[in-house]
Design an enzyme around this catalytic site. Structure first.
Site, PDB file in Angstrom:
ATOM      1  N   HIS A  74       0.384  -1.591   0.230  1.00 50.33           N
ATOM      2  CA  HIS A  74      -0.048  -0.048  -0.110  1.00 50.33           C
ATOM      3  C   HIS A  74       0.740   0.827   0.293  1.00 50.33           C
ATOM      4  O   HIS A  74       0.269   2.792  -0.088  1.00 50.33           O
ATOM      5  CB  HIS A  74      -0.928   0.362   1.547  1.00 50.33           C
ATOM      6  N   ASP A  79      -3.661 -10.600  -1.509  1.00 50.59           N
ATOM      7  CA  ASP A  79      -4.105 -10.225  -0.981  1.00 50.59           C
ATOM      8  C   ASP A  79      -5.400  -9.423  -1.062  1.00 50.59           C
ATOM      9  O   ASP A  79      -5.809  -9.683  -1.739  1.00 50.59           O
ATOM     10  CB  ASP A  79      -3.355  -9.029   0.287  1.00 50.59           C
ATOM     11  N   HIS A 136      -7.150  -7.195   0.402  1.00 57.47           N
ATOM     12  CA  HIS A 136      -6.373  -5.322   0.094  1.00 57.47           C
ATOM     13  C   HIS A 136      -6.274  -5.315  -1.309  1.00 57.47           C
ATOM     14  O   HIS A 136      -5.305  -6.211  -1.225  1.00 57.47           O
ATOM     15  CB  HIS A 136      -6.490  -4.732   1.527  1.00 57.47           C
ATOM     16  N   ASP A 182      -4.863 -12.487   4.459  1.00 58.75           N
ATOM     17  CA  ASP A 182      -5.650 -12.453   5.027  1.00 58.75           C
ATOM     18  C   ASP A 182      -7.399 -12.497   4.400  1.00 58.75           C
ATOM     19  O   ASP A 182      -8.393 -12.189   4.967  1.00 58.75           O
ATOM     20  CB  ASP A 182      -5.410 -10.193   5.451  1.00 58.75           C
TER      21      ASP A 182
END
Length: 390
Positions: free
Chosen positions: A129, A165, A167, A254
């Site tokens: 990120h 991931d 995200h 995650d």
């Protein structure tokens, strides 16, 4: 087959305190992998990393941002650059530890690109990120992007980055948005329901690089079978069309059903199946050149150590049997680090991964998500979004 694992306990210093991104997940992963002998296999080298230099960090980050990362821990009132927030609290030696993690990922990609090893992994990496001048989503320096930029500088012409991931891999996508040499593929929970709010199917890359950003935005609640169906409906076809020379994967854990920060429903079995699919694609398309990193993952005992131990096994040789019992010494260690948690007994969640291949014409939210991505991207690669053979 030779493989490289980058590890040093100093990377546990990426510690934001009372925060979801707890370095215990790394400690427990390495301990579990060692308990199974995964790091002692023939052809496996475990090497301590060297920190990335400022010049290497500056390939993806601004000089004023590096100065801010150095200065912030010394000033309790520091504000700006996304630092000293609830998501990105400052911590001691923040620059030094972040540079060490980036250095580890650089060493991984250089070892694979040079032919020293076939595969390499940095489970402490995957900080996808981070932006050129802003910390974001628990990430200070964007180690995947830094490593990919180094590959390009070393002569790579086509690098594929696949992010599993939960995200969206927004930082890597943004940094290479206009670069047709880098294909970024991200499978993630829909940005409608989850941070960072980007990663819609319509995000396909900048002018001159359209089709090199691929986003599969999965509905909340997607399980192993749906996730694997979406993966196989998009990722192999686009990778084959792009013909990468090296595959870099961000393997955040995650997406697990017990993760407290997201809403997908994968098991460690589904995540293991994803690792093996990525391994096979690297073998098919990149002469086996595969670099993997960790990423997110906040079920610190229940999921992350098992998922990443499966990843380490896939990198270093034969996969672990999901039915393998967890060693008692590891269970004792886990309980000492997180008293009261329910410690898993085996390397499986008894997940079912025999997915049904996707076919066009479905009307579920997952069907619509898959078709949205195929419609947005497939024609840009000369593929037919309506043909299940593509």
């Amino acid at each position: 087959m030779k493989s490289l694992v980058l590890w040093d306990e100093a990377m546990l210093g990426y510690d934001m305190g009372e925060h979801p991104l707890d370095p215990v997940r790394l400690e427990l992963t390495i301990a579990l992998a060692r308990a199974f002998g995964v790091l002692d296999r023939p052809g496996v080298t475990v090497r301590g990393p060297i920190p990335a230099t400022d010049a290497e960090l500056l390939t993806c980050h601004r000089a004023d941002y590096l100065a801010a990362v150095r200065a912030a821990p010394e000033d309790p009132f520091f504000r700006g650059y996304g630092l000293n927030t609830s998501d990105n609290p400052v911590f001691d030696n923040m620059h030094e530890v972040s540079a060490l993690i980036s250095g580890a990922t650089l060493m991984a990609t250089r070892a694979v690109w040079s032919g020293e090893v076939d595969r390499a992994v940095n489970i402490a990496g995957g900080l996808h990120h981070a932006m050129p001048a802003r910390a974001s989503g628990f990430c200070v320096y964007n180690d995947p992007a830094i490593a990919i930029a180094d590959l390009l500088a070393s002569g790579a012409e086509r690098v594929a980055y696949v992010d599993i991931d939960v995200h969206h891999g927004d930082g890597v996508q943004q940094i290479f948005w206009d670069d047709p040499r880098v294909l970024t593929i991200s499978l993630h929970e829909s940005p409608i329901s989850l941070f960072p709010g980007t990663g819609f199917a319509e995000e396909v890359g900048g002018p001159g690089a359209q089709g090199t950003a691929v986003n599969i935005a999965l509905p909340a609640g997607t399980n192993d079978l749906g996730w694997l169906q979406a993966f196989h409906a998009v990722v192999p076809s686009v990778l084959r069309a792009f013909r990468p020379q090296l595959l870099f994967t961000q393997c955040g854990a995650d997406s697990h059903r017990l993760d407290p920060l997201a809403n997908l429903r994968l098991t460690v079995d589904g995540q293991r199946a994803a690792h093996l699919a990525l391994r096979d694609l690297a073998t098919e398309l990149c002469e086996g050149k595969w670099v993997a990193s960790g990423g997110g993952g906040y079920a610190l005992v229940e999921a992350v150590p098992r998922t990443w131990t499966h990843l380490l096994a896939a990198i270093t040789g034969e996969p672990l049997d999901p039915m393998t019992p967890i060693p008692p010494e590891w269970m004792k260690l886990a309980l000492s680090r997180r008293p009261g948690v329910v410690v898993p007994q085996r390397m499986t969640d008894d997940g079912f991964t025999a997915y049904t291949p996707w076919e066009p014409g479905g009307t579920t939210p997952l069907d619509r998500a898959i078709m949205a991505t195929r419609k947005a991207v497939f024609p840009l690669h000369g593929l037919d979004p309506h043909d299940p053979r593509d």
